[in-house]
Write a protein that holds these residues in place. Structure first.
Motif, PDB file in Angstrom:
ATOM      1  N   TRP A  41      36.359  46.172  41.197  1.00  8.55           N
ATOM      2  CA  TRP A  41      37.383  46.207  40.019  1.00  8.55           C
ATOM      3  C   TRP A  41      36.383  45.859  39.012  1.00  8.55           C
ATOM      4  O   TRP A  41      35.545  45.248  39.052  1.00  8.55           O
ATOM      5  N   ASP A  70      38.639  43.281  47.104  1.00 15.90           N
ATOM      6  CA  ASP A  70      39.798  42.726  47.766  1.00 15.90           C
ATOM      7  C   ASP A  70      40.452  41.521  46.744  1.00 15.90           C
ATOM      8  O   ASP A  70      41.398  41.039  47.262  1.00 15.90           O
ATOM      9  N   LEU A  71      40.029  41.699  45.601  1.00 14.07           N
ATOM     10  CA  LEU A  71      40.472  40.742  44.709  1.00 14.07           C
ATOM     11  C   LEU A  71      40.129  39.091  44.945  1.00 14.07           C
ATOM     12  O   LEU A  71      40.956  38.274  44.285  1.00 14.07           O
ATOM     13  N   SER A  72      39.207  38.888  46.048  1.00  9.69           N
ATOM     14  CA  SER A  72      39.131  37.543  46.270  1.00  9.69           C
ATOM     15  C   SER A  72      38.218  36.618  45.366  1.00  9.69           C
ATOM     16  O   SER A  72      38.173  35.450  45.565  1.00  9.69           O
ATOM     17  N   LEU A 110      45.088  39.048  37.474  1.00 12.15           N
ATOM     18  CA  LEU A 110      44.397  39.014  38.888  1.00 12.15           C
ATOM     19  C   LEU A 110      44.971  37.905  39.522  1.00 12.15           C
ATOM     20  O   LEU A 110      45.396  38.256  40.955  1.00 12.15           O
ATOM     21  N   ARG A 111      45.132  36.838  39.154  1.00 10.06           N
ATOM     22  CA  ARG A 111      45.701  35.514  40.085  1.00 10.06           C
ATOM     23  C   ARG A 111      46.946  35.872  40.444  1.00 10.06           C
ATOM     24  O   ARG A 111      47.216  35.360  41.824  1.00 10.06           O
ATOM     25  N   SER A 112      47.702  36.593  39.798  1.00  8.20           N
ATOM     26  CA  SER A 112      49.278  36.719  40.168  1.00  8.20           C
ATOM     27  C   SER A 112      49.456  38.113  40.783  1.00  8.20           C
ATOM     28  O   SER A 112      50.592  38.426  41.397  1.00  8.20           O
ATOM     29  N   ARG A 113      48.353  38.940  41.123  1.00  8.19           N
ATOM     30  CA  ARG A 113      48.313  40.088  41.853  1.00  8.19           C
ATOM     31  C   ARG A 113      49.402  40.925  41.124  1.00  8.19           C
ATOM     32  O   ARG A 113      50.214  41.535  41.587  1.00  8.19           O
ATOM     33  N   SER A 114      49.424  40.854  39.711  1.00  7.05           N
ATOM     34  CA  SER A 114      50.481  41.597  39.102  1.00  7.05           C
ATOM     35  C   SER A 114      49.639  42.857  37.914  1.00  7.05           C
ATOM     36  O   SER A 114      48.495  42.792  38.090  1.00  7.05           O
ATOM     37  N   PHE A 117      46.696  45.103  39.175  1.00  9.12           N
ATOM     38  CA  PHE A 117      46.247  44.447  40.383  1.00  9.12           C
ATOM     39  C   PHE A 117      47.514  44.411  41.565  1.00  9.12           C
ATOM     40  O   PHE A 117      47.324  43.786  42.613  1.00  9.12           O
ATOM     41  N   ALA A 118      48.621  45.038  41.175  1.00  9.07           N
ATOM     42  CA  ALA A 118      49.742  44.828  42.037  1.00  9.07           C
ATOM     43  C   ALA A 118      50.409  46.461  42.474  1.00  9.07           C
ATOM     44  O   ALA A 118      49.904  47.317  42.207  1.00  9.07           O
ATOM     45  N   PRO A 122      46.694  50.383  42.980  1.00 11.02           N
ATOM     46  CA  PRO A 122      45.448  50.270  43.526  1.00 11.02           C
ATOM     47  C   PRO A 122      45.113  51.394  44.807  1.00 11.02           C
ATOM     48  O   PRO A 122      44.050  51.701  45.101  1.00 11.02           O
TER      49      PRO A 122
END
Length: 148
Positions: A41, A70-72, A110-114, A117-118, A122
């Motif tokens: 991303w 994977d947003l990690s 990003l942190r809240s996967r919203s 990113f939700a 994706p």
């Protein structure tokens, strides 16, 4: 500043899905390889977009955020360019505050996967039945001008 010249160019090598939200000082881009697998991303900090007759127009604000597929994890990119733009006055104090708020907002999403990113965004792909878009007649990319 310098001058810009537009030219015809075709994106190659990977697929790019871009997410723009009106009024935001950043856009989010998901890079995929030729097989469609996520590569990473990319959060591009920029002036809020303006619609034009051929798409959108914006201005890059130098700093970027690169996020693992994977947003990690994530890392900041081009902070040295951002600092230089501040020294040159390209990013004044008010714009710096806006970029700071945009950084916080992007990290919150990003942190809240919203937001981008939700959910299903994706994994969204363009329908193979859609035709490739083309610039309108009268658009002269080689000259960097749009005919009125």
């Amino acid at each position: 500043m310098g001058s810009w010249e537009l030219d015809s160019w075709v994106w190659q090598g990977n697929a790019l899905a871009s997410y723009y939200e009106a009024g935001e000082y950043f856009s989010v881009h998901l890079h995929r390889d030729a097989a469609g697998a996520p590569v990473h991303w990319y959060v591009n900090f920029e002036q809020p977009f303006q619609r034009t007759s051929v798409g959108i127009d914006t201005f890059d604000l130098f700093v970027d955020l690169v996020v693992a597929s994977d947003l990690s994890s994530y890392s900041w990119k081009d902070e040295d360019e951002y600092a230089h733009a501040r020294r040159l006055g390209l990013v004044n104090q008010e714009l710096h505050r806006r970029v700071g708020r945009a950084r916080e907002r992007a990290l919150e999403l990003l942190r809240s996967r919203s937001g981008p990113f939700a959910g299903n965004w994706p994994t969204w792909t363009i329908s193979p039945s859609w035709e490739l878009p083309a610039l309108p007649l009268g658009t002269d990319c080689a000259a960097g001008a749009i005919a009125a």
